[in-house]
Structure formats: structure tokens, C-alpha cells
Design a protein around this motif. Structure first.
Motif, PDB file in Angstrom:
ATOM      1  N   ALA A 155     -16.417 -27.688 -14.471  1.00  0.00           N
ATOM      2  CA  ALA A 155     -17.083 -26.888 -15.493  1.00  0.00           C
ATOM      3  C   ALA A 155     -16.350 -26.889 -16.827  1.00  0.00           C
ATOM      4  O   ALA A 155     -15.155 -27.133 -16.918  1.00  0.00           O
ATOM      5  CB  ALA A 155     -17.244 -25.458 -14.988  1.00  0.00           C
ATOM      6  N   HIS A 200     -19.105 -20.597 -17.165  1.00  0.00           N
ATOM      7  CA  HIS A 200     -19.683 -21.892 -16.781  1.00  0.00           C
ATOM      8  C   HIS A 200     -19.605 -22.164 -15.278  1.00  0.00           C
ATOM      9  O   HIS A 200     -20.086 -23.199 -14.824  1.00  0.00           O
ATOM     10  CB  HIS A 200     -18.961 -23.034 -17.521  1.00  0.00           C
ATOM     11  CG  HIS A 200     -19.214 -23.039 -18.987  1.00  0.00           C
ATOM     12  ND1 HIS A 200     -18.508 -22.254 -19.883  1.00  0.00           N
ATOM     13  CD2 HIS A 200     -20.122 -23.724 -19.713  1.00  0.00           C
ATOM     14  CE1 HIS A 200     -18.955 -22.475 -21.105  1.00  0.00           C
ATOM     15  NE2 HIS A 200     -19.940 -23.364 -21.039  1.00  0.00           N
ATOM     16  N   TYR A 202     -22.188 -26.853 -16.646  1.00  0.00           N
ATOM     17  CA  TYR A 202     -22.286 -25.649 -15.824  1.00  0.00           C
ATOM     18  C   TYR A 202     -22.210 -26.091 -14.369  1.00  0.00           C
ATOM     19  O   TYR A 202     -22.946 -26.997 -13.952  1.00  0.00           O
ATOM     20  CB  TYR A 202     -23.597 -24.910 -16.075  1.00  0.00           C
ATOM     21  CG  TYR A 202     -23.643 -24.204 -17.413  1.00  0.00           C
ATOM     22  CD1 TYR A 202     -23.307 -22.858 -17.515  1.00  0.00           C
ATOM     23  CD2 TYR A 202     -24.020 -24.888 -18.567  1.00  0.00           C
ATOM     24  CE1 TYR A 202     -23.349 -22.207 -18.742  1.00  0.00           C
ATOM     25  CE2 TYR A 202     -24.063 -24.246 -19.797  1.00  0.00           C
ATOM     26  CZ  TYR A 202     -23.722 -22.904 -19.872  1.00  0.00           C
ATOM     27  OH  TYR A 202     -23.770 -22.263 -21.090  1.00  0.00           O
ATOM     28  N   PHE A 218     -27.650 -17.496 -18.184  1.00  0.00           N
ATOM     29  CA  PHE A 218     -27.779 -18.781 -18.884  1.00  0.00           C
ATOM     30  C   PHE A 218     -28.689 -18.637 -20.102  1.00  0.00           C
ATOM     31  O   PHE A 218     -28.396 -19.131 -21.188  1.00  0.00           O
ATOM     32  CB  PHE A 218     -28.341 -19.810 -17.892  1.00  0.00           C
ATOM     33  CG  PHE A 218     -28.428 -21.205 -18.444  1.00  0.00           C
ATOM     34  CD1 PHE A 218     -27.274 -21.934 -18.687  1.00  0.00           C
ATOM     35  CD2 PHE A 218     -29.657 -21.791 -18.723  1.00  0.00           C
ATOM     36  CE1 PHE A 218     -27.344 -23.218 -19.181  1.00  0.00           C
ATOM     37  CE2 PHE A 218     -29.723 -23.056 -19.224  1.00  0.00           C
ATOM     38  CZ  PHE A 218     -28.565 -23.790 -19.456  1.00  0.00           C
TER      39      PHE A 218
END
Length: 606
Positions: A170, A177, A154, A194
Motif C-alpha cells: 500500500a 490505504h 490501496y 474511499f
């Protein structure tokens, strides 16, 4: 000090275990309040995770121009400890080497040594990179390697972050991400996204998993684990105790006893376990002090027995001992009479006869008492094969000596460019021991320092420390020097000092030995104390005339010997040496005649 924001009243679902590493940019471009935003971000995320040894594990690294491990996946398993460590971070405030940080995360942070779970357990490995600017190194290639290694990345940019760099780092799909955060509210929003992404059903709760010991939930699945001391069987569900003794690495000296993944060492009957908990020592039952043995107690496995000293017999009670007349019970070999003592015996001779060194036979005349030091040339010119002949010559001399502590003592010195005592006068007690030691002498090679050897003989070889008997006992001191060439140092001073100190010096020259030096070494009369041999092969023949049979006058107590120059035995020794010289002279004449004959034959052929 930052605190986590209040948790929601209830989570929609429980996250499965993860291995998460936060990779935080602490370069100089990150201003203090922005770094505080990063702290809040990490603390909020951790506060909403189910952290623990068998749940989610968290690690944090910060980077600028270098990478610093704040804490690894194996360091903390409680939120409070993690939050305290995050609040203690001091920014590095240097460059922005984001690629270096990703490389560190892949090669170090996500290794099993640093706390990451094995790949076969299928626990997601997640890296959350938080940065505020453009990387100063390449990130595309190393980020691809990290993703190929199974790390989900991420990329979170704060304010001035470069979007192209975030997208290069990412994982895919990028929209899930890559995040660009401009305020704390957006960080909170990212935390919610997330959390929602990783949210899943706890399979261990919802399904009949069948695990015997432990069920571990992962996103969309589960696996079984075992309690400490057990291993998972092939069915992937049941567990069996680990036999810690089976691999043979336990180190137990006697027996290994396995117990729930561990082991203990055990000793056999009659032994006790030592403090190292591995080795065993036999129990000494004699140390208990209740054996009552008159002489000696011998410990056995699980018991003991009594034993008597030599010359004694154990009695019927198994404890007391009675003396044995060894003269009647052994083949003592005494020539005249055996005298039994407590536990031993010795031989004696009639009045006027002396007991020989074998301790059994008798002789009317004692063997010669002298201190003899042989000084042999080990220079390069001697050569190895000739040096072996010198050793044989020495041993043929020893064969005619009565070597014993109270009879003749023999020492050996070898010299070349340096001097080495091969063995001193007090080293060997028998002729066989002396001969064996001579044959073990190794050839030194190099130069010919005869003067240095004479100095060593005077100062060391004939010292009481090396076995020479005190001058007050009037034991003759004899030095025999063997050399094959001219000395490379001056011999005059030490040749003179040797004779002044009472040492009777004999000089034997071979091959290229210089007669002038031999005469200077030899005692008076010189003609009786030096000899010469043309080569080493003929040298051994002079032994027939060199028999050191000295028989001093008998006396009470210590042996009394007249002045060494007047001793009849030394006169005999000198006579033998003269005979040797005559024999050598005759052989030298024969060799000269042969050489003349060869020269004549060569002249005729020309």
C-alpha cells in the motif's frame, strides 16, 4: 446477478476524474461466497463514482498464477456495462501471484494505450488490490516501483489476508490505504472512506475557469480541454482548429483541405477524385462521345483536340482528315521509286532486282538465306579473356551476314556442364541486334559437355518454335561448333544425328581441342568442315576466309535452293573453310619452328 446497493439521497460533493484499476485475487483459496463479496465491493464503489470518458475511467484485472485483463480503462464508460462485465467474471482458481499482478498493472493497465490519461493532465492513477491470502511471489519491490511510477495503491485484505503483505503493497500513509475486510458491512465502510478521501470541490463549477471549450476538474485543481478537431493553445485556455494538412501525411495527390481537425482531398481543374479519396485522374473529355473527330481525339486539361493518323492532314474544320502524299513530303531515300499509300509509303525496285533489308536500296542478287546456329564452348578452361575473343570472333562472322527475318537468321548457344540458349534464331532481326546480344553473353565456366550441346542444338535450336524455317523451304541449316578441349561426354550419337537431320556441321577447335572429336562433328568432306587454331589470339584471323555469302538461285515466291550438299554457296563456304585450315596449318608450322628455336637456345645455355 448482483446489483449495486442504493445510492445515498445526495452526495456531499462530486469526485474529480480518476483512472482506477481493481486488481482482484481469484486464487483457489478464495471461496465462491468470498468472490461474490468482491463483486459487490467493486460494483458499490463504481456506483458511487462519476464514470465517463472525461470523468472517472475504470479497469478490472483478476489474477491467480497468471493475470487476466477483464476490461481496460478504455473499454467501458457506462456503469451498466461495467457491472455486467464484473458479474461475468469466472475465477481463475489457481495460485496467488500478487507481485505479477502489480507488475501487469504498472506495465500494461496504466498505459495510455490501455486508456490511462497522460501524466501531465494530473489525473490520479489508483490501484485497488483485493486479496485473501499471502502472496506466493515478492511484492515489496514491484509495489515500490509502481508507487514511484505515480500509482496510488490501496490494499484490501479479505478474511485470511496477510497484514504484512498488505502494508508492503500500500501507499502511505498506511492507515489510509490498508484495509482488512471481514464482512460485507466492512466493505461498505471501506467504500465510504474511499469516497470521502477522494471527495473534493468541483473547481470547474466553483471557479471562473476561463476555458474556451471544456473544463476538466481534478482534485484541488482543473485543466482546460478542447472539442474534437481543435488543440489547446499555449495560454492553456483557448483552442484553435487543427490543420490536419500541415504534417504532410495526408496523402492527397493534388490539394489537401483542412476542416476542424480532419481534411479532405481535392483535385485540380480537369481532374476527378478517385475512389480512394486521395489520388486524381485526368478527365478524359474524349470519352463523352461528342468530339466528332474523324481519326483520333486527344484529351487535354479542361478540353480536347482532334488529331489525324500519320500521312493525313487535319482540315480547317478541326475534325476531318485528308491523306498526304508522303513521297512528296518526306526524304524517303528510295533508290528506285517511292510508292505512297494511305498514311505511309514504301520503296520498290525495277523488275529483276530485289529490295534490300534496309527497305530502300536494290540488288540484283538476294543476300544468302541460311539458318545459322553457333555453339560456343564456355568451359572453365577457356578463361574470361579468351571468351571475349570468342565473342569478337562470332561478331566478325555476323558482319558478313545479311541478317533479317527473310534472309539469314542467327542463333547462339553456350555450353559448359550445362547448355544455355543465349538467343534463338527468331530473336534478333538485324546484324547490329545480334552483335549487341553477343557482347552481353556472360561466361558460364565449369565443364565441357559437347555432346549435350549438340543434342540441345538438334532438339531445340533448329526447331521451328525457336525460329528455324520449315525443311520444306529448303533453307540450309548450318551449325558452327567452337571448343577448346576434349568433351566430358560422348559426342558420337548426336554428331551423327545432326548430320542425318540435314544440318551442315562445321567444327572449329582451339588450344587443347581434340582433332578426332572435331572430325567426328564435321560434315563430309571432313577436311573442308573443320579447322584448328593454336590459341585464341590467332583464332580471329580465320574470319577473313569465313564469309558466309550465299546467293541461291532466284525464284518466284519462296526462294528455291537445291540440295544443301550441292548448293554452290555452300561449296564456296567449304572452300573458304579449307583456306582457313591452310592458314592455320601455316601458322602452326611457324609456331612449331619458334618453339624448336627456343628449345635450342635453352639447351645452349645449359
Amino acid at each position: 446477478m448482483l446489483e449495486a446497493r442504493p445510492k445515498p439521497a445526495a452526495l456531499k460533493c462530486k469526485t474529480g476524474p480518476l483512472d482506477i484499476v481493481f486488481v482482484i485475487d481469484s486464487s483457489r483459496s478464495v471461496r465462491p461466497f468470498e468472490f461474490e463479496t468482491m463483486r459487490r465491493f467493486m460494483i458499490d464503489i463504481i456506483h458511487n463514482l462519476d464514470v465517463g470518458l472525461n470523468a472517472t475511467r475504470v479497469g478490472v484485472i483478476q489474477y491467480s498464477s497468471q493475470v487476466q485483463n477483464v476490461f481496460s480503462l478504455k473499454t467501458y464508460f457506462k456503469r451498466a456495462d461495467m457491472e455486467k462485465a464484473i458479474n461475468s467474471i469466472v475465477p481463475l482458481s489457481q495460485g496467488t501471484m500478487t507481485g505479477l499482478a502489480i507488475q501487469y498493472a504498472m506495465n500494461v493497465a496504466f498505459t495510455t494505450q490501455e486508456g490511462a490519461r497522460e501524466l501531465h493532465k494530473k489525473i490520479p492513477r489508483v490501484a485497488v488490490i483485493v486479496t485473501d491470502g499471502r502472496p506466493q511471489d515478492r511484492v515489496t519491490e514491484v509495489a515500490a516501483q509502481a508507487r514511484d511510477a505515480g500509482i496510488e495503491i490501496y490494499a484490501v485484505g479479505v478474511q485470511r489476508a496477510d497484514m504484512n503483505s498488505l502494508r508492503a503493497m500500500a501507499s502511505h500513509p498506511l492507515e489510509q490505504h490498508v484495509f482488512l475486510v471481514e464482512s460485507f458491512d466492512l466493505i461498505q465502510q471501506f467504500g465510504k472512506q474511499f469516497q470521502d478521501k477522494l471527495c473534493g470541490v468541483d473547481m470547474c463549477t466553483e471557479l471562473d475557469h476561463g476555458c474556451q471549450h471544456i473544463c476538466v476538474s481534478v482534485p484541488g485543481s482543473f485543466y482546460c480541454g478542447c472539442n474534437p478537431g481543435y488543440k489547446l493553445n499555449a495560454d492553456g485556455k483557448t483552442c484553435s482548429a487543427i490543420d490536419a494538412c500541415a504534417d504532410g501525411k495526408h496523402g492527397c495527390e493534388h490539394q489537401c483541405v483542412s476542416a476542424r481537425g480532419s481534411y479532405t482531398c481535392r483535385c485540380r481543374l480537369g481532374y476527378s477524385l478517385n475512389d480512394d479519396k486521395k489520388t486524381c485522374t485526368a478527365i478524359n473529355y474524349c470519352n463523352f462521345g461528342n468530339h466528332s473527330c474523324q481519326h483520333e481525339c486527344v484529351s487535354l486539361v479542361n478540353g480536347y483536340y482532334c488529331r489525324c493518323n500519320d500521312g493525313f492532314t487535319l482540315q480547317a474544320d478541326g475534325r476531318s482528315c485528308q491523306a498526304t502524299d508522303l513521297c512528296n513530303g518526306v526524304d524517303h531515300g528510295c533508290e528506285f521509286k517511292c510508292v505512297s499509300t494511305s498514311g505511309s509509303y514504301h520503296c520498290i525496285c525495277p523488275e529483276g532486282q530485289q529490295l534490300q533489308t534496309d527497305g530502300k536500296t536494290c540488288n540484283k542478287c538476294k543476300a544468302g538465306h541460311i539458318d545459322l546456329v553457333l555453339v560456343i564452348d564456355g568451359s572453365k578452361s577457356v578463361r574470361p579473356q579468351n571468351f571475349e575473343l570468342v565473342k569478337q570472333f562470332v561478331n566478325q562472322i555476323v558482319d558478313f551476314l545479311d541478317v533479317s527475318p527473310h534472309g539469314t537468321r542467327v542463333g547462339l548457344v553456350q555450353y559448359s556442364s550445362r547448355v544455355r540458349t543465349e538467343f534463338p534464331l527468331n530473336k534478333h532481326k538485324t546484324a547490329n541486334d545480334v552483335k549487341a546480344a553477343v557482347m552481353k553473353v556472360e561466361y558460364m565456366e565449369k565443364g565441357t559437355m559437347t555432346g549435350l550441346a549438340l543434342k540441345h542444338m538438334i532438339e531445340h535450336s533448329f526447331s521451328e518454335a525457336e525460329g528455324a524455317r520449315p525443311l520444306s523451304q529448303n533453307i540450309p541449316r548450318i551449325g558452327l561448333v567452337f571448343t577448346d578441349g576434349r568433351s566430358q561426354d560422348d559426342i558420337s550419337e548426336w554428331a551423327r544425328k545432326a548430320k542425318e537431320s540435314g544440318i551442315v556441321m562445321f567444327a572449329v577447335g582451339v588450344g587443347k581441342a581434340v582433332e578426332e572429336e572435331l572430325r567426328e562433328i564435321a560434315s563430309e568432306p571432313v577436311e573442308q568442315h573443320f579447322s584448328y587454331s593454336a590459341d585464341f589470339s590467332t583464332m580471329t584471323h580465320i574470319v577473313d576466309n569465313l564469309k558466309l555469302n550465299i546467293c541461291p538461285e532466284e525464284g518466284k515466291g519462296e526462294t528455291e535452293i537445291r540440295s544443301p550438299c550441292e548448293c554452290e554457296a555452300l561449296v564456296q563456304f567449304q572452300s573458304n573453310t579449307v583456306a582457313i585450315l591452310e592458314s592455320l596449318t601455316e601458322k602452326l608450322a611457324q609456331m612449331t619452328a619458334r618453339l624448336e628455336d627456343l628449345e635450342n637456345q635453352i639447351a645452349k645455355k645449359k
